[in-house]
Design a protein around this motif. Structure first.
Motif, PDB file in Angstrom:
ATOM      1  N   VAL A 112       0.925  -1.164   0.054  1.00  0.00           N
ATOM      2  CA  VAL A 112       0.052  -0.063   0.073  1.00  0.00           C
ATOM      3  C   VAL A 112       0.829   1.202   0.023  1.00  0.00           C
ATOM      4  O   VAL A 112       1.871   1.262   0.845  1.00  0.00           O
ATOM      5  N   ILE A 113       0.621   2.197  -0.851  1.00  0.00           N
ATOM      6  CA  ILE A 113       1.429   3.438  -1.042  1.00  0.00           C
ATOM      7  C   ILE A 113       0.351   4.525  -0.389  1.00  0.00           C
ATOM      8  O   ILE A 113      -0.785   4.472  -1.058  1.00  0.00           O
ATOM      9  N   VAL A 114       0.820   5.234   0.475  1.00  0.00           N
ATOM     10  CA  VAL A 114      -0.129   6.292   1.019  1.00  0.00           C
ATOM     11  C   VAL A 114       0.560   7.726   0.706  1.00  0.00           C
ATOM     12  O   VAL A 114       1.770   7.896   0.915  1.00  0.00           O
ATOM     13  N   VAL A 115      -0.137   8.369  -0.040  1.00  0.00           N
ATOM     14  CA  VAL A 115       0.415   9.796  -0.578  1.00  0.00           C
ATOM     15  C   VAL A 115      -0.142  10.816   0.443  1.00  0.00           C
ATOM     16  O   VAL A 115      -1.409  11.131   0.243  1.00  0.00           O
ATOM     17  N   GLY A 116       0.760  11.157   1.306  1.00  0.00           N
ATOM     18  CA  GLY A 116       0.389  12.295   2.296  1.00  0.00           C
ATOM     19  C   GLY A 116       0.255  11.808   3.636  1.00  0.00           C
ATOM     20  O   GLY A 116      -0.363  10.767   3.823  1.00  0.00           O
ATOM     21  N   ALA A 117       1.276  12.321   4.668  1.00  0.00           N
ATOM     22  CA  ALA A 117       1.219  11.984   5.931  1.00  0.00           C
ATOM     23  C   ALA A 117       0.369  12.908   6.851  1.00  0.00           C
ATOM     24  O   ALA A 117       1.001  13.359   8.104  1.00  0.00           O
ATOM     25  N   GLY A 118      -0.743  13.392   6.716  1.00  0.00           N
ATOM     26  CA  GLY A 118      -1.529  13.912   7.482  1.00  0.00           C
ATOM     27  C   GLY A 118      -2.484  12.819   8.421  1.00  0.00           C
ATOM     28  O   GLY A 118      -2.175  11.677   8.287  1.00  0.00           O
ATOM     29  N   TRP A 119      -3.513  13.444   8.986  1.00  0.00           N
ATOM     30  CA  TRP A 119      -4.394  12.399   9.907  1.00  0.00           C
ATOM     31  C   TRP A 119      -5.090  11.307   8.971  1.00  0.00           C
ATOM     32  O   TRP A 119      -4.740  10.196   9.340  1.00  0.00           O
ATOM     33  N   ILE A 120      -5.652  11.567   7.900  1.00  0.00           N
ATOM     34  CA  ILE A 120      -6.227  10.522   7.080  1.00  0.00           C
ATOM     35  C   ILE A 120      -5.027   9.701   6.442  1.00  0.00           C
ATOM     36  O   ILE A 120      -5.300   8.508   6.722  1.00  0.00           O
ATOM     37  N   GLY A 121      -3.985  10.098   6.022  1.00  0.00           N
ATOM     38  CA  GLY A 121      -2.715   9.168   5.627  1.00  0.00           C
ATOM     39  C   GLY A 121      -2.244   8.343   6.725  1.00  0.00           C
ATOM     40  O   GLY A 121      -2.039   7.153   6.469  1.00  0.00           O
ATOM     41  N   LEU A 122      -2.303   8.769   7.826  1.00  0.00           N
ATOM     42  CA  LEU A 122      -1.562   8.119   8.827  1.00  0.00           C
ATOM     43  C   LEU A 122      -2.610   6.973   9.404  1.00  0.00           C
ATOM     44  O   LEU A 122      -2.235   5.943   9.717  1.00  0.00           O
ATOM     45  N   GLU A 162       9.147  13.900  -0.690  1.00  0.00           N
ATOM     46  CA  GLU A 162       8.525  13.113  -2.102  1.00  0.00           C
ATOM     47  C   GLU A 162       7.276  13.163  -2.011  1.00  0.00           C
ATOM     48  O   GLU A 162       6.383  13.020  -1.014  1.00  0.00           O
ATOM     49  N   SER A 163       6.661  13.226  -3.311  1.00  0.00           N
ATOM     50  CA  SER A 163       5.471  12.851  -3.482  1.00  0.00           C
ATOM     51  C   SER A 163       5.087  12.119  -4.884  1.00  0.00           C
ATOM     52  O   SER A 163       6.120  11.424  -5.437  1.00  0.00           O
ATOM     53  N   ALA A 164       4.010  11.811  -5.129  1.00  0.00           N
ATOM     54  CA  ALA A 164       3.614  11.152  -6.410  1.00  0.00           C
ATOM     55  C   ALA A 164       3.541  11.951  -7.526  1.00  0.00           C
ATOM     56  O   ALA A 164       3.047  12.945  -7.487  1.00  0.00           O
ATOM     57  N   ALA A 165       4.123  11.432  -8.914  1.00  0.00           N
ATOM     58  CA  ALA A 165       4.274  12.204  -9.972  1.00  0.00           C
ATOM     59  C   ALA A 165       3.180  11.705 -11.049  1.00  0.00           C
ATOM     60  O   ALA A 165       2.488  12.194 -11.717  1.00  0.00           O
ATOM     61  N   GLU A 166       3.050  10.436 -10.937  1.00  0.00           N
ATOM     62  CA  GLU A 166       2.271   9.570 -11.814  1.00  0.00           C
ATOM     63  C   GLU A 166       1.947   8.126 -11.180  1.00  0.00           C
ATOM     64  O   GLU A 166       2.735   7.381 -10.449  1.00  0.00           O
ATOM     65  N   PHE A 167       0.608   7.712 -11.368  1.00  0.00           N
ATOM     66  CA  PHE A 167       0.248   6.336 -11.305  1.00  0.00           C
ATOM     67  C   PHE A 167       0.377   5.611 -12.485  1.00  0.00           C
ATOM     68  O   PHE A 167      -0.362   6.014 -13.417  1.00  0.00           O
ATOM     69  N   HIS A 168       0.965   4.328 -12.375  1.00  0.00           N
ATOM     70  CA  HIS A 168       0.853   3.517 -13.636  1.00  0.00           C
ATOM     71  C   HIS A 168      -0.120   2.221 -13.264  1.00  0.00           C
ATOM     72  O   HIS A 168       0.071   1.680 -12.273  1.00  0.00           O
ATOM     73  N   GLY A 169      -0.928   1.808 -14.497  1.00  0.00           N
ATOM     74  CA  GLY A 169      -1.699   0.771 -14.105  1.00  0.00           C
ATOM     75  C   GLY A 169      -1.430  -0.319 -15.135  1.00  0.00           C
ATOM     76  O   GLY A 169      -0.368  -0.585 -15.954  1.00  0.00           O
ATOM     77  N   ASP A 170      -2.020  -1.356 -14.834  1.00  0.00           N
ATOM     78  CA  ASP A 170      -1.891  -2.787 -15.520  1.00  0.00           C
ATOM     79  C   ASP A 170      -3.022  -2.870 -16.795  1.00  0.00           C
ATOM     80  O   ASP A 170      -3.747  -1.958 -17.002  1.00  0.00           O
ATOM     81  N   ALA A 171      -2.985  -3.891 -17.381  1.00  0.00           N
ATOM     82  CA  ALA A 171      -3.897  -3.967 -18.485  1.00  0.00           C
ATOM     83  C   ALA A 171      -5.427  -3.982 -17.936  1.00  0.00           C
ATOM     84  O   ALA A 171      -6.229  -3.452 -18.888  1.00  0.00           O
ATOM     85  N   GLY A 172      -5.487  -4.141 -16.784  1.00  0.00           N
ATOM     86  CA  GLY A 172      -6.890  -4.279 -16.315  1.00  0.00           C
ATOM     87  C   GLY A 172      -7.510  -2.797 -15.784  1.00  0.00           C
ATOM     88  O   GLY A 172      -8.301  -2.639 -14.916  1.00  0.00           O
ATOM     89  N   THR A 222       7.463   8.284  -8.463  1.00  0.00           N
ATOM     90  CA  THR A 222       7.459   9.592  -7.614  1.00  0.00           C
ATOM     91  C   THR A 222       8.315  10.754  -8.283  1.00  0.00           C
ATOM     92  O   THR A 222       8.822  10.733  -9.318  1.00  0.00           O
ATOM     93  N   ARG A 223       8.049  11.989  -7.440  1.00  0.00           N
ATOM     94  CA  ARG A 223       8.843  13.076  -8.258  1.00  0.00           C
ATOM     95  C   ARG A 223      10.223  13.171  -8.191  1.00  0.00           C
ATOM     96  O   ARG A 223      10.942  13.674  -9.244  1.00  0.00           O
ATOM     97  N   SER A 224      10.911  12.321  -7.539  1.00  0.00           N
ATOM     98  CA  SER A 224      12.563  11.871  -7.693  1.00  0.00           C
ATOM     99  C   SER A 224      12.678  11.069  -8.804  1.00  0.00           C
ATOM    100  O   SER A 224      13.914  10.786  -9.165  1.00  0.00           O
ATOM    101  N   GLY A 225      11.688  10.421  -9.295  1.00  0.00           N
ATOM    102  CA  GLY A 225      12.093   9.415 -10.436  1.00  0.00           C
ATOM    103  C   GLY A 225      11.758   7.973  -9.997  1.00  0.00           C
ATOM    104  O   GLY A 225      12.242   7.048 -10.774  1.00  0.00           O
TER     105      GLY A 225
END
Length: 405
Positions: free
Chosen positions: A145-155, A205-215, A223-226
């Motif tokens: 599981v990747i969580v983007v954002g370490a605020g209350w909801i993220g934690l 660090e943060s997310a730059a793109e989400f990549h999917g599978d065939a489904g 991530t932003r850092s590559g």
């Protein structure tokens, strides 16, 4: 007959309807909900309901029969599309309803990342009951599981994912979790708490793109850092934006929410706002504040109802928040954001997760958090309200009652 209309089927709207009846209002009460469900509380969605410890029925503010029994015209699945202030009506897809007084309790929506792949299956924003159900189901599958954002909801989502046995990586652009709401001192303690339970943090660090599978299901995060990180599930928790578009379209004053005075009146004397959407003048702080927390919806809805009835209202609550992560129970009173304080003091042993933290500015307590220490919120809020200088030695001495500091 006098008609009071409430737009927004969350906790604030439901408590406003209840308060109108409790205070003896015998006119029409119409409560519009854009969701198909009756009003429910949101904290369980990232806590006990997400963890599987609470039933679905337990999240609702009132039993469904309560609305009919109290002659509240509950209209679920019915978004309001416009307000006509001159005609004193609200419109929806099936027509319009006249109002004598109107309460806007439209809440807030998750802030979107707006990056490539944001709409893939497996990318979750947690705000509504359906969101929690989808995320809880996703925790039954996959491994990372990747969580983007370490605020209350993220934690809280990270804690739930770890409880479900998943690997968890948290991406956060700030140097600590909760940096913007608690500052680095407490943020570092939350980092240690989660790291001790196996959560990996990637700061700056943060997310730059989400990549999917065939489904078309998310499979990785760029991530932003590559860096490319494997992901079976992504949870995005980067804050919320007030749902003030309806108010703005009607010509009401908005500024990061619907602007109200201390009585929760908007720029139109017959329209009020409460809960997450309201940016209200708080006499205690001497400025407008918008609060996204449960207690504000609970108390603000009640205060707005009394104000609609013509009662004298000055909404000056101390902001309050609670959370529970890995049995690390806490309550936070006040607004301890960076720049608002100059020192943090502790009562108790902060390294043993049983303490009270105090944020001080110029010797005055501006915020406090009790961690696994209970029944002290009243005393802590009294210290904040007093706005007086305190002796740090007495403040941090567990032998001195908080009421005597």
């Amino acid at each position: 007959m006098t008609t009071y209309v409430i737009v927004g089927g969350g906790l604030a709207g439901a408590k406003a309807a209840q308060t109108l009846r409790d205070e003896g209002f015998d006119g029409e009460v119409v409560l519009f909900c854009d969701e198909a469900d009756a009003p429910y509380e949101r904290p369980p969605l990232s806590k006990d309901y997400l963890n599987g410890k609470a039933s679905r029925s337990s999240v609702f503010v009132h039993p469904e029969k309560w609305y009919a029994e109290h002659h509240v015209d509950l209209r679920t699945g019915t978004p309001v599309t416009a307000i006509d202030r001159a005609a004193h009506t609200v419109s929806y897809s099936g027509g319009s309803v006249p109002y004598d007084k109107l309460l806007l309790a439209t809440g807030a929506s998750p802030r979107r990342l707006g990056i490539p792949g944001d709409g893939l299956k497996g990318v979750h924003y947690l705000r509504r009951l359906g969101d929690a159900e989808a995320l809880r189901e996703s925790f039954r599958h996959g491994a990372h599981v990747i969580v983007v954002g370490a605020g209350w909801i993220g934690l809280e989502a990270a804690a739930a994912a770890r409880k479900a046995g998943h690997l968890v990586t948290v991406l956060e652009p700030q140097p600590t979790p909760l940096h913007g709401v608690l500052g680095p001192e407490l943020g570092e303690r939350f980092q240690r708490l989660h790291a001790g339970h196996g959560v990996e943090f990637r700061f700056s660090e943060s997310a730059a793109e989400f990549h999917g599978d065939a489904g078309h299901h998310v499979g990785s995060v760029l991530t932003r850092s590559g860096k490319t990180l494997t992901a079976d599930t992504v949870v995005v928790g980067i804050g919320a934006v007030p749902n003030d578009g309806l108010a703005a379209d009607a010509g009401l004053d908005t500024d990061g929410g619907v602007v109200t005075d201390a009585a929760l009146r908007t720029s139109d004397p017959d329209i009020f706002a409460a809960g997450d959407v309201a940016n209200s003048h708080n006499p205690l702080f001497g400025r407008r504040i918008r609060v996204d927390h449960w207690a504000n919806a609970l108390n603000g809805g009640q205060a707005a109802a009394r104000s609609m009835l013509g009662q004298e209202v000055s909404y000056d609550r101390v902001p309050y928040f609670f959370s529970d992560q890995y049995g690390f129970g806490l309550e936070c009173s006040g607004l301890p954001s960076p720049g608002s304080y100059d020192r943090v003091f502790y009562r108790g042993d902060a390294d043993k997760s049983e303490f009270i933290a105090f944020w001080l500015n110029a010797g005055k307590v501006i915020a406090a958090m009790n961690v696994n220490v209970w029944d002290v919120t009243g005393d802590l809020q009294s210290l904040i309200r007093s706005a007086r200088e305190v002796d740090p030695v007495r403040l941090t001495d567990p032998r001195v009652p908080l009421s005597d500091v």
